[in-house]
Design a protein around this motif. Sequence first.
Motif, mmCIF file in Angstrom:
data_model
loop_
_atom_site.group_PDB
_atom_site.id
_atom_site.type_symbol
_atom_site.label_atom_id
_atom_site.label_comp_id
_atom_site.label_asym_id
_atom_site.label_seq_id
_atom_site.Cartn_x
_atom_site.Cartn_y
_atom_site.Cartn_z
ATOM 1 N N GLN A 134 -8.691 -36.712 7.076
ATOM 2 C CA GLN A 134 -7.722 -36.712 7.995
ATOM 3 C C GLN A 134 -6.596 -35.762 7.505
ATOM 4 O O GLN A 134 -6.148 -35.863 6.645
ATOM 5 C CB GLN A 134 -7.064 -38.304 7.677
ATOM 6 N N SER A 135 -6.539 -34.863 8.526
ATOM 7 C CA SER A 135 -5.708 -33.663 7.945
ATOM 8 C C SER A 135 -4.433 -33.726 8.871
ATOM 9 O O SER A 135 -4.507 -33.984 10.121
ATOM 10 C CB SER A 135 -6.437 -32.268 8.277
ATOM 11 N N VAL A 136 -3.249 -33.272 8.091
ATOM 12 C CA VAL A 136 -2.249 -33.289 8.780
ATOM 13 C C VAL A 136 -1.309 -31.919 8.436
ATOM 14 O O VAL A 136 -1.545 -31.449 7.412
ATOM 15 C CB VAL A 136 -1.011 -34.452 8.362
ATOM 16 N N LEU A 137 -0.624 -31.347 9.415
ATOM 17 C CA LEU A 137 -0.087 -30.148 9.299
ATOM 18 C C LEU A 137 1.290 -30.012 9.908
ATOM 19 O O LEU A 137 1.470 -30.288 11.093
ATOM 20 C CB LEU A 137 -0.883 -29.032 9.733
ATOM 21 N N ASP A 138 2.306 -29.480 9.274
ATOM 22 C CA ASP A 138 3.807 -29.432 9.986
ATOM 23 C C ASP A 138 3.500 -28.085 10.627
ATOM 24 O O ASP A 138 3.028 -27.102 10.143
ATOM 25 C CB ASP A 138 4.867 -29.263 8.961
ATOM 26 N N GLY A 139 3.950 -28.089 11.985
ATOM 27 C CA GLY A 139 3.546 -26.891 13.010
ATOM 28 C C GLY A 139 4.654 -25.620 12.491
ATOM 29 O O GLY A 139 4.432 -24.593 12.727
ATOM 30 N N TYR A 140 5.664 -25.974 12.035
ATOM 31 C CA TYR A 140 6.922 -24.743 11.523
ATOM 32 C C TYR A 140 6.298 -23.917 10.335
ATOM 33 O O TYR A 140 6.138 -22.863 10.214
ATOM 34 C CB TYR A 140 8.073 -25.359 11.297
ATOM 35 N N SER A 141 5.986 -24.901 9.126
ATOM 36 C CA SER A 141 5.634 -24.259 7.951
ATOM 37 C C SER A 141 4.425 -24.178 7.428
ATOM 38 O O SER A 141 3.999 -23.330 6.386
ATOM 39 C CB SER A 141 6.409 -25.261 6.820
ATOM 40 N N ARG A 142 3.691 -24.883 8.265
ATOM 41 C CA ARG A 142 1.874 -24.695 7.811
ATOM 42 C C ARG A 142 1.768 -25.730 6.791
ATOM 43 O O ARG A 142 0.511 -25.506 6.093
ATOM 44 C CB ARG A 142 1.447 -23.512 7.711
ATOM 45 N N ASN A 164 -0.488 -24.890 -0.519
ATOM 46 C CA ASN A 164 0.971 -25.011 -0.215
ATOM 47 C C ASN A 164 2.110 -24.326 -1.009
ATOM 48 O O ASN A 164 3.241 -23.980 -0.707
ATOM 49 C CB ASN A 164 1.418 -26.778 -0.225
ATOM 50 N N ARG A 165 1.688 -24.314 -2.609
ATOM 51 C CA ARG A 165 2.835 -23.713 -3.316
ATOM 52 C C ARG A 165 2.613 -22.227 -3.857
ATOM 53 O O ARG A 165 3.652 -21.552 -4.091
ATOM 54 C CB ARG A 165 2.861 -24.605 -4.297
ATOM 55 N N GLN A 166 1.520 -21.732 -3.630
ATOM 56 C CA GLN A 166 1.158 -20.722 -4.343
ATOM 57 C C GLN A 166 0.334 -19.587 -3.572
ATOM 58 O O GLN A 166 0.559 -18.279 -3.491
ATOM 59 C CB GLN A 166 0.062 -20.891 -5.395
ATOM 60 N N ARG A 167 -0.476 -19.911 -2.617
ATOM 61 C CA ARG A 167 -1.066 -19.022 -1.555
ATOM 62 C C ARG A 167 -0.105 -18.546 -0.684
ATOM 63 O O ARG A 167 0.405 -19.218 0.499
ATOM 64 C CB ARG A 167 -2.235 -19.932 -0.926
ATOM 65 N N PRO A 168 0.039 -17.059 -0.409
ATOM 66 C CA PRO A 168 0.793 -16.498 0.586
ATOM 67 C C PRO A 168 0.222 -16.999 2.170
ATOM 68 O O PRO A 168 -1.361 -16.423 1.981
ATOM 69 C CB PRO A 168 0.978 -14.945 0.189
ATOM 70 N N HIS A 169 0.886 -17.051 3.155
ATOM 71 C CA HIS A 169 0.220 -17.349 4.602
ATOM 72 C C HIS A 169 0.311 -16.349 5.183
ATOM 73 O O HIS A 169 1.471 -15.847 5.309
ATOM 74 C CB HIS A 169 0.832 -18.720 5.017
ATOM 75 N N GLN A 170 -0.640 -15.995 5.829
ATOM 76 C CA GLN A 170 -0.713 -14.761 7.014
ATOM 77 C C GLN A 170 -0.284 -15.191 8.621
ATOM 78 O O GLN A 170 -0.584 -14.417 9.356
ATOM 79 C CB GLN A 170 -1.785 -14.089 6.723
ATOM 80 N N GLY A 171 0.055 -16.533 8.816
ATOM 81 C CA GLY A 171 0.080 -16.946 10.101
ATOM 82 C C GLY A 171 1.105 -16.266 10.762
ATOM 83 O O GLY A 171 2.154 -15.815 10.138
ATOM 84 N N ARG A 172 1.340 -16.693 11.913
ATOM 85 C CA ARG A 172 2.368 -16.266 12.717
ATOM 86 C C ARG A 172 3.860 -16.631 12.159
ATOM 87 O O ARG A 172 3.958 -17.844 12.041
ATOM 88 C CB ARG A 172 2.135 -16.547 14.436
ATOM 89 N N ASN A 173 4.652 -15.630 12.128
ATOM 90 C CA ASN A 173 6.098 -15.843 11.677
ATOM 91 C C ASN A 173 6.060 -16.173 10.164
ATOM 92 O O ASN A 173 7.238 -16.706 9.693
ATOM 93 C CB ASN A 173 6.760 -17.024 12.352
ATOM 94 N N MET A 174 5.160 -16.246 9.530
ATOM 95 C CA MET A 174 5.022 -16.722 8.087
ATOM 96 C C MET A 174 5.275 -15.505 7.262
ATOM 97 O O MET A 174 6.017 -15.682 5.989
ATOM 98 C CB MET A 174 3.670 -17.259 7.716
ATOM 99 N N PRO A 204 3.583 -22.129 2.503
ATOM 100 C CA PRO A 204 4.057 -23.042 3.248
ATOM 101 C C PRO A 204 5.271 -23.928 2.852
ATOM 102 O O PRO A 204 6.107 -24.407 3.382
ATOM 103 C CB PRO A 204 2.845 -24.006 3.328
ATOM 104 N N TYR A 205 5.367 -24.154 1.700
ATOM 105 C CA TYR A 205 6.361 -24.738 0.799
ATOM 106 C C TYR A 205 7.784 -23.978 1.008
ATOM 107 O O TYR A 205 9.005 -24.785 1.343
ATOM 108 C CB TYR A 205 6.108 -25.290 -0.672
ATOM 109 N N GLU A 206 7.672 -22.940 0.857
ATOM 110 C CA GLU A 206 8.955 -22.082 1.065
ATOM 111 C C GLU A 206 9.264 -22.211 2.334
ATOM 112 O O GLU A 206 10.466 -22.183 2.677
ATOM 113 C CB GLU A 206 8.453 -20.606 0.704
#
Length: 350
Positions: free
Chosen positions: A185-193, A311-321, A326-328
């Motif tokens: 069961q996966s859950v994702l916040d659309g703004y922060s990923r 969530n805490r260490q991996r830089p995210h390359q998604g749109r507007n990230m 994601p935690y930032e």
Amino acid sequence: MTTDEKVARRKLSLLELAQDMQNVSKACQLMGYSRQQFYEIRRNYQTFGSSGLVDRLPGAKGPHPNRVSEQVEQAILAHSLQFPTHGPLRVSQELMLKGVSVSSTGVRGVWSRHELLSRHQRLLRLEKTVREQKLELNEEQVRLLERFSPEFRERHIEVHHTGELVTVDTFFVGTLKGVGKVYMQSVLDGYSRHAWGRLYTSKLPVTAVHVLNNDVLPFFEEHDISVQTILSDNGREFCGRPDHHPYELFLQLEGIEHRTTKVRRPQSNGFIERLHRTLLDEHFRIQGRTKWYETLEEMQADLDAYLLHYNRQRPHQGRNMKGKTPYEMFLKGRPTNTTKQEKPSTKKAA
């Protein structure tokens, strides 16, 4: 200087050379013309002047006598605008039913004069007409535009702050020997990923409620943020009668709006689909080849460790990230009083 002008000047030079040399045969030999061509050029020049030196295409005196009338042509163009994917035979038959007599060849002739021979050209004409005029499209036109136009295909969900839109889904991980099928069961916040995930041996409404109640909502409450909307597919673990379904009842008690995607359109929940691909490439496919799992708890422990890194260490390359974690973005996107009431909207990509 155009090609026609160059040819006309060459013909004029032939006439001038023959006059200077007083020898038509010699002038034609030097310029590469025959005597018959010389006399024809001279006759046209004497009759029409300099315009007579320009080559005229055969039959270029006016429209073809078998061309369709203006009324029939306008009927073809109007029908092609409303139904741009109909072929010439279909257009001819449709217009016959409306009392307009025209052959499929006549339809192609009209399309040829207006550069509408291909389906793509007719769809572009429809799109251009819609941009220039306020037309109300029917369902078939909208469906065709979404299928063939990159502008309509490249749409995305725009989210303005953390908690405005949370996407959920059930992901089949695989089969564990001695345990059975494993679902996440996966859950994702659309703004922060920012992502959450919990493994189960079944996909039931109670498992979908469990991950929200135990993991997701406490995390939002810890940061004093409320979840406004949840987006899911039409799976039975998420959808049912609002007065009996556990998941629907839970969202009503928490005051969360529930939205669903179009049937058989996973692209409309692209945030969570991209998360699943990342989990496969960076976690499940690697761990499944390097570690032998015997219990679901072992798999969950490794998944928790990866999600902490995600969530805490991996830089995210998604749109507007822009390379942030994601935690930032989760902390940066805390809603203000002016943004709490805004709803996510669908917008075309630039």
